[in-house]
Design a protein around this motif. Structure first.
Motif, PDB file in Angstrom:
ATOM      1  N   HIS A   1       0.842  -1.185   0.000  1.00  0.00           N
ATOM      2  CA  HIS A   1       0.000   0.000   0.000  1.00  0.00           C
ATOM      3  C   HIS A   1       0.888   1.249   0.000  1.00  0.00           C
ATOM      4  O   HIS A   1       2.010   1.213   0.496  1.00  0.00           O
ATOM      5  N   PRO A   2       0.371   2.348  -0.543  1.00  0.00           N
ATOM      6  CA  PRO A   2       1.157   3.584  -0.489  1.00  0.00           C
ATOM      7  C   PRO A   2       1.495   3.933   0.961  1.00  0.00           C
ATOM      8  O   PRO A   2       0.672   3.757   1.848  1.00  0.00           O
ATOM      9  N   ARG A   3       2.694   4.392   1.184  1.00  0.00           N
ATOM     10  CA  ARG A   3       3.138   4.734   2.537  1.00  0.00           C
ATOM     11  C   ARG A   3       2.722   6.167   2.848  1.00  0.00           C
ATOM     12  O   ARG A   3       3.464   7.105   2.590  1.00  0.00           O
ATOM     13  N   LEU A   4       1.541   6.276   3.401  1.00  0.00           N
ATOM     14  CA  LEU A   4       0.985   7.580   3.747  1.00  0.00           C
ATOM     15  C   LEU A   4       1.297   7.898   5.200  1.00  0.00           C
ATOM     16  O   LEU A   4       1.457   6.998   6.015  1.00  0.00           O
ATOM     17  N   SER A   5       1.352   9.177   5.510  1.00  0.00           N
ATOM     18  CA  SER A   5       1.616   9.635   6.872  1.00  0.00           C
ATOM     19  C   SER A   5       0.556  10.642   7.283  1.00  0.00           C
ATOM     20  O   SER A   5      -0.057  11.288   6.431  1.00  0.00           O
ATOM     21  N   ALA A   6       0.370  10.789   8.583  1.00  0.00           N
ATOM     22  CA  ALA A   6      -0.568  11.782   9.094  1.00  0.00           C
ATOM     23  C   ALA A   6      -0.186  13.147   8.541  1.00  0.00           C
ATOM     24  O   ALA A   6       0.988  13.511   8.500  1.00  0.00           O
TER      25      ALA A   6
ATOM     26  N   ALA B   1      -4.650   9.230  10.496  1.00  0.00           N
ATOM     27  CA  ALA B   1      -3.902   8.119  11.086  1.00  0.00           C
ATOM     28  C   ALA B   1      -3.803   6.983  10.079  1.00  0.00           C
ATOM     29  O   ALA B   1      -4.610   6.892   9.155  1.00  0.00           O
ATOM     30  N   VAL B   2      -2.799   6.114  10.283  1.00  0.00           N
ATOM     31  CA  VAL B   2      -2.556   4.983   9.383  1.00  0.00           C
ATOM     32  C   VAL B   2      -2.108   3.804  10.233  1.00  0.00           C
ATOM     33  O   VAL B   2      -1.351   3.984  11.189  1.00  0.00           O
ATOM     34  N   THR B   3      -2.541   2.586   9.888  1.00  0.00           N
ATOM     35  CA  THR B   3      -2.047   1.403  10.591  1.00  0.00           C
ATOM     36  C   THR B   3      -0.603   1.124  10.174  1.00  0.00           C
ATOM     37  O   THR B   3      -0.138   1.620   9.146  1.00  0.00           O
ATOM     38  N   SER B   4       0.091   0.303  10.938  1.00  0.00           N
ATOM     39  CA  SER B   4       1.513   0.046  10.675  1.00  0.00           C
ATOM     40  C   SER B   4       1.762  -0.636   9.336  1.00  0.00           C
ATOM     41  O   SER B   4       2.835  -0.502   8.769  1.00  0.00           O
TER      42      SER B   4
ATOM     43  N   ALA C   1      -2.585  -0.545   5.562  1.00  0.00           N
ATOM     44  CA  ALA C   1      -3.790  -1.101   4.951  1.00  0.00           C
ATOM     45  C   ALA C   1      -5.038  -0.300   5.306  1.00  0.00           C
ATOM     46  O   ALA C   1      -5.986  -0.246   4.530  1.00  0.00           O
ATOM     47  N   ILE C   2      -5.059   0.318   6.486  1.00  0.00           N
ATOM     48  CA  ILE C   2      -6.216   1.101   6.919  1.00  0.00           C
ATOM     49  C   ILE C   2      -5.770   2.540   7.130  1.00  0.00           C
ATOM     50  O   ILE C   2      -4.772   2.803   7.798  1.00  0.00           O
ATOM     51  N   VAL C   3      -6.521   3.458   6.525  1.00  0.00           N
ATOM     52  CA  VAL C   3      -6.192   4.878   6.580  1.00  0.00           C
ATOM     53  C   VAL C   3      -7.426   5.631   7.070  1.00  0.00           C
ATOM     54  O   VAL C   3      -8.533   5.407   6.574  1.00  0.00           O
TER      55      VAL C   3
ATOM     56  N   ARG D   1     -13.267   9.450   7.823  1.00  0.00           N
ATOM     57  CA  ARG D   1     -13.585   8.178   7.174  1.00  0.00           C
ATOM     58  C   ARG D   1     -12.463   7.175   7.385  1.00  0.00           C
ATOM     59  O   ARG D   1     -11.298   7.525   7.336  1.00  0.00           O
ATOM     60  N   MET D   2     -12.858   5.917   7.610  1.00  0.00           N
ATOM     61  CA  MET D   2     -11.898   4.828   7.672  1.00  0.00           C
ATOM     62  C   MET D   2     -11.928   4.133   6.322  1.00  0.00           C
ATOM     63  O   MET D   2     -12.975   3.681   5.872  1.00  0.00           O
TER      64      MET D   2
END
Length: 91
Positions: free
Chosen positions: A19-24, A43-46, A49-51, A62-63
């Motif tokens: 998954h794209p490595r997104l950050s807060a 927020a993003v899970t480690s 997969a969930i943003v 939104r999740m």
């Protein structure tokens, strides 16, 4: 009781998804079903997969579960001067 590895049925392999490595704080575009828009990552899970995204235009938080009907990507239009340090070191 253990099965002999030679006679045991093969186990399906789990596909790894990157998954794209997104950050807060990242500005993103998202699409989920008939809903699409832009927002800011909260927020993003480690495993990325969930943003959680604070959506623009009053759509709330939104999740989004990437790979399960949701697409989240960096918003190139969100990368403007307000997101960068413009300190030129003077005065």
């Amino acid at each position: 009781m253990r099965q002999d590895p030679q006679t045991a049925p093969p186990q399906p392999r789990r596909k790894r998804t990157r998954h794209p490595r997104l950050s807060a704080g990242d500005r993103v575009r998202f699409a989920e079903g008939t809903l699409s828009g832009t927002g800011t990552v909260d927020a993003v899970t480690s495993d990325y997969a969930i943003v959680w995204v604070w959506a623009d235009e009053g759509q709330g938080r939104r999740m989004l579960m990437q790979g399960y009907g949701s697409i989240v990507s960096l918003d190139p239009e969100g990368l403007n001067a307000e997101n960068f340090d413009t300190d030129d070191g003077g005065s």
